[in-house]
Design an enzyme around this catalytic site. Structure first.
Site, PDB file in Angstrom:
ATOM      1  N   TYR A   1       0.812  -1.234   0.000  1.00 43.38           N
ATOM      2  CA  TYR A   1       0.000   0.000   0.000  1.00 43.38           C
ATOM      3  C   TYR A   1       0.837   1.273   0.000  1.00 43.38           C
ATOM      4  O   TYR A   1       2.013   1.234   0.253  1.00 43.38           O
ATOM      5  CB  TYR A   1      -1.098  -0.015   1.056  1.00 43.38           C
ATOM      6  CG  TYR A   1      -0.816  -0.116   2.522  1.00 43.38           C
ATOM      7  CD1 TYR A   1       0.434   0.062   3.078  1.00 43.38           C
ATOM      8  CD2 TYR A   1      -1.881  -0.404   3.391  1.00 43.38           C
ATOM      9  CE1 TYR A   1       0.618  -0.029   4.452  1.00 43.38           C
ATOM     10  CE2 TYR A   1      -1.690  -0.492   4.766  1.00 43.38           C
ATOM     11  CZ  TYR A   1      -0.440  -0.300   5.287  1.00 43.38           C
ATOM     12  OH  TYR A   1      -0.261  -0.386   6.620  1.00 43.38           O
ATOM     13  N   GLU A   2       0.218   2.351  -0.356  1.00 43.83           N
ATOM     14  CA  GLU A   2       0.908   3.639  -0.580  1.00 43.83           C
ATOM     15  C   GLU A   2       2.003   3.513  -1.639  1.00 43.83           C
ATOM     16  O   GLU A   2       3.025   4.185  -1.578  1.00 43.83           O
ATOM     17  CB  GLU A   2       1.492   4.203   0.721  1.00 43.83           C
ATOM     18  CG  GLU A   2       0.587   4.203   1.933  1.00 43.83           C
ATOM     19  CD  GLU A   2      -0.741   4.911   1.725  1.00 43.83           C
ATOM     20  OE1 GLU A   2      -0.881   5.614   0.730  1.00 43.83           O
ATOM     21  OE2 GLU A   2      -1.643   4.727   2.549  1.00 43.83           O
TER      22      GLU A   2
END
Lengths: 601, 601
Positions: free
Chosen positions: A440-441
């Protein structure tokens, strides 16, 4: 249940002894409040909160997960109460702007607290954690009205924030989003679309949730140049600024995931939800990167926290578990077998965790000084330099620490043997929780393109040189220090090689852009290993000067960890260097169809 | 739901084109039955069974898990019916001795079926999988009476087997077991103790379960020289040989685990359970190794199956998922974005999976020929040589394929991005299931000690030389083949280096035994990479001769995969070589107490 003690001694070594944080804080305009006593008190209090409040909820939160009932999400038992304590303790506002009710302490301090939170309960930590990015976006790009409406509440922590970017068909490629924003009454927009993977998208911890959502205006250009950022509250603030009318943004379902079960990963349905434009129309991507950079550092710290958690428990297990005798003879003859910490391969795994925890902490605290300067320093050369280094190091912090975080938590499982696979011991949860951090990110692949493509090559290597020059200076200054010879010699060579490898990829990339993608992940890992080598050499310098003092065992262990890092982890650069140089051709040769010829009929 | 097609084309390439299995089978005393037609029919039928029967139960089995109710364990829905089909299809007896009702086909063939089973439903596959070890132990060490009572039933598959070794306080160090066997009526013993981590320890798939359990006789010597093996059936056979009286061995509880939820991992309580000695008193360890060696190869094949499963689905996702444009321009201009398979880093991950799947398959089928010869070959030099190679390669198959299996299934998650973390897609299950393979039947650390300590150094390097001489011969024969230059040159160097590294560790180990443990895991990984390099060079030789034929795309892809392996995976040997040479000192320096000085107060 796993145990945890915040590594305060090691934090103080890095902050006070290596990087002279007292002087660093004193020089910041808002630094006077961060006196050594205050810093100590905050770290100690944070350590207690993490250990006594968050840790006991980590396994139960994993087991229980979140519940969607009647359109509302309930976090696991105890999460709400822990969050109330967190808010009452004033933790959310620690590093926030006093103008919005914050305590104005340097962000670096909040990052050390974040390490403790991530080490004890990652899923819980993501509820307040996402607020920072939302607050950053509003602080940098919001109108005064928006700041007044949302920012104070976020800073106080009575409301939390989210980042609503991903949609079912796009995550990395946000230019493809389909969520639409249509002008409505006044300055409002009606937002309609589906967002997925929204961490802390709905929950019962706070009285309101402030969504920062990407959407397209009716006349928006195609692709990433046509996305805009909106603030979309769960409850529209009423005249008193309190949660009023329910807005048209609801949780459609919760994802069933490998880990971070205690955090609600929501499908969020926007159905003519009222939102307000943040920043300029079609300039949402830049605003998003404001949120994203904070979030990326945050995810790197998640990696660090999980390494420390796994290390501490692995160490305790390795001291207790009796199994086989040492290869060179009995070590604990009074016991039926020796504790497994006598075995060199168990030590190799423990030291891998220890080196990545301590190396990761140095990397985070080195980068955090840059962030302090960027956020609070005076404009000028020093701040510009800090900004360059922060940009260069952010993808390394994010991707390198999560990659070695996954490795280190897996070493934890391995040290526990079969017991590591059993939920009760808590080691496998750390692996499952760590797994998301590589994704994620921005995945590791995306971070690697950011590092090599955007940060290094787009600046013609200049941003890298800011860093390699610092390393070069250090190597030169210590070249005649016999105590550091084992570190400085290989470091100087690697530092030169780093420049050469960069030049090599850059030259090839001028012929073929695919060379950047082909080299990127190996380049990022190489960069991470060399960066930690630099920091361990500095740690070794500091430790080698204190081997005769009161705390000499600590410094001797630090020196040994640096030695282990150089001998047993740094050689990985050899493989990465060769793979960087191997080029794109072996990757690009097989056609999409021919990939499957071994099994497709 | 994930999909799966058995990689029959690739299997045939390795079996028929690389290793001439038709001739190999024809030369075995029992090989006449394994005609090419029969082999084809079996592989195709097995592929259908795996895809149509086992695969649909994999995700539901993971979600549902096993249930302990009224002292009896229920496997997930559909598992029992699938097992019935398996038994009715005659699968359990494929490679078993005709004397016990087996079909007498070579074990190598069963191993390719095993790959398919592990690829589609690892948890299910462990129910019949554990029977092989139990059957092997009885076949080699059981009395005629024991064979008559248990072996035929195990071969038929109407009963299944287990290996009851581990206890709460010991897994690796079986000399510490506390389970006791006291002489009872006639040749029976009363067995009392607690065993843990017993895979398929209880379930409802078969009418009886045959436990092979380690216990200590009253007068047994201390440690591993005092353990004996017993056969302990769940139901004691009655006069007709059918399940009769319930024996005192019951499942006390089920473990909650990270993965393989569909398999019952049991705590087994032996409470004066009636058992019969297998083999000589106090010689249980040797009998156990008979089971263990089969099980270790089996676990390596689990790694292989999971890699293939992850690869196939990752490939299909990478072809479908549209995200970003290629770095060097649009590849699918008619679509809103390019499929991610155009991106070099996605290809790097896919090729990593592909290379480990194809390389792993070559390794398994190379080793399987040795097993065929050991099991069925004529006594003499060829069989002795096969036995040496089998011993050398077994820890490599087990540990290397499970280590790269874990890596490859994780690449699968990474290719899926955030979706990889979501249960629905099935990729994270492969990671969780793969995680156990690095642990059970001896962790990677234990395999590494077996390879370097027992197999290589204890034979003064002789067993290794049998293999490196073969590689040397191949390199010499192909030295002037320009098509293979890119493979033969590095392979020849690595082969020489392998010998030198071994010599280096051996010399150091004479001074300090800890050097063996310090080098062992890096040594095993190094060995694995060089072994696959040899096999890929042979594959490249085969493929390069067929680039003009009908199936030229297959051979070109094979050659490219070999090239990718040499350029992008084999460089890891550089890191391992340096770490092998770095010695034990950096591992042994820190005392157990000083490990924790960063956080312990």
């Amino acid at each position: 249940m796993p145990s945890y003690q915040a590594p305060l001694r090691d934090m103080r070594f890095v902050m006070d002894e290596m990087f002279d944080y007292p002087a660093h804080y004193a020089a910041l305009p808002n630094g006077e409040d961060a006196s050594p006593d205050v810093v100590s008190a905050i770290l100690e209090e944070g350590a207690r909160f993490a250990r006594d409040v968050l840790l006991p909820l980590n396994q139960s939160g994993d087991e229980e997960g979140c519940l969607l009932e009647g359109g509302e999400v309930k976090a696991p038992k105890g999460f709400k109460e822990a969050y109330q304590q967190y808010v009452e303790g004033g933790w959310p506002s620690l590093a926030a702007d006093p103008e919005q009710g914050g305590q104005g302490l340097p962000p670096s301090l909040a990052m050390m607290l974040s390490e403790m939170i991530c080490a004890t309960n990652l899923a819980w930590g993501m509820y307040p954690g996402l607020s920072h990015g939302a607050a950053d976006a509003l602080r940098h790009h919001g109108t005064d009205e928006q700041k007044a409406a949302y920012l104070t509440k976020l800073v106080e922590g009575v409301w939390t924030g989210t980042m609503c970017l991903t949609e079912p068909h796009c995550g990395t490629d946000l230019g493809l989003i389909k969520t639409r924003a249509v002008p409505a009454d006044g300055d409002a927009y009606a937002i309609t679309g589906t967002k997925i993977f929204i961490s802390a998208g709905d929950h019962n911890l706070a009285e309101n949730i402030v969504h920062l959502a990407l959407a397209k205006l009716p006349d928006a250009p195609e692709g990433s140049k046509g996305i805009s950022l909106f603030v979309v509250p769960k409850f529209l603030p009423n005249a008193e600024g309190n949660p009023g009318e329910r807005n048209g943004v609801t949780c459609g379902s919760l994802e069933h995931k490998m880990g971070i079960h205690g955090n609600a990963t929501c499908v969020m349905n926007f159905d003519d939800a009222i939102g307000y434009l943040v920043g300029a129309p079609n300039k949402g991507l830049a605003c998003m990167f404001t949120m994203m950079n904070a979030a990326r550092l945050g995810v790197g710290i998640q990696g660090l926290g999980l390494i420390e958690a796994s290390f501490q428990n692995s160490l305790s297990y390795a001291r207790d578990r009796l199994q086989m005798r040492g290869l060179s003879g009995k070590q604990a003859p009074e016991k039926p077998a020796d504790p497994i910490i006598v075995h060199p391969d168990v030590r190799r795994m423990l030291l891998t965790q220890k080196a990545f925890a301590e190396g990761g902490r140095m990397l985070v605290l080195y980068t955090a000084q840059m962030l302090d300067l960027v956020e609070h320093g005076q404009p000028g050369e020093e701040r510009d330099r800090a900004e360059t280094l922060l940009g260069l190091l952010t993808p390394i912090v994010k991707a390198f620490l999560t990659e070695v975080g996954f490795e280190s938590t897996n070493e934890g499982v391995q040290i526990y043997g079969g017991h590591g696979f059993i939920k009760e011991w808590g080691m496998e949860q750390l692996v499952r929780d760590a797994r998301i951090t590589r994704l994620y990110e921005g995945t590791t692949g995306i971070q690697a393109l950011d590092l090599l493509g955007r940060k290094v090559l787009m600046s013609q290597g200049e941003s890298l040189q800011v860093f390699t020059k610092e390393i070069h200076k250090f190597c030169k200054a210590e070249a005649d220090n016999p105590a550091l010879k084992e570190f400085i010699e290989p470091l100087a060579k690697l530092n030169t090689e780093w420049g050469e490898l960069t030049m090599g990829v850059g030259m090839k990339a001028m012929q073929d852009r695919e060379e950047v993608g082909a080299a990127s992940v190996d380049y990022l890992m190489y960069a991470g290993y060399v960066t930690l080598a630099y920091l361990f050499a500095r740690a070794a310098k500091q430790a080698s000067g204190s081997l005769e003092g009161d705390d000499k065992a600590f410094y001797a262990a630090k020196l040994n960890t640096a030695r282990f890092y150089y001998q047993r982890l740094l050689p990985r650069t050899k493989a990465h260097a060769q793979m960087i140089q191997s080029g794109a051709s072996s990757l690009m040769a097989i056609s999409s169809e021919d990939f499957g010829l071994g099994f497709e009929i």
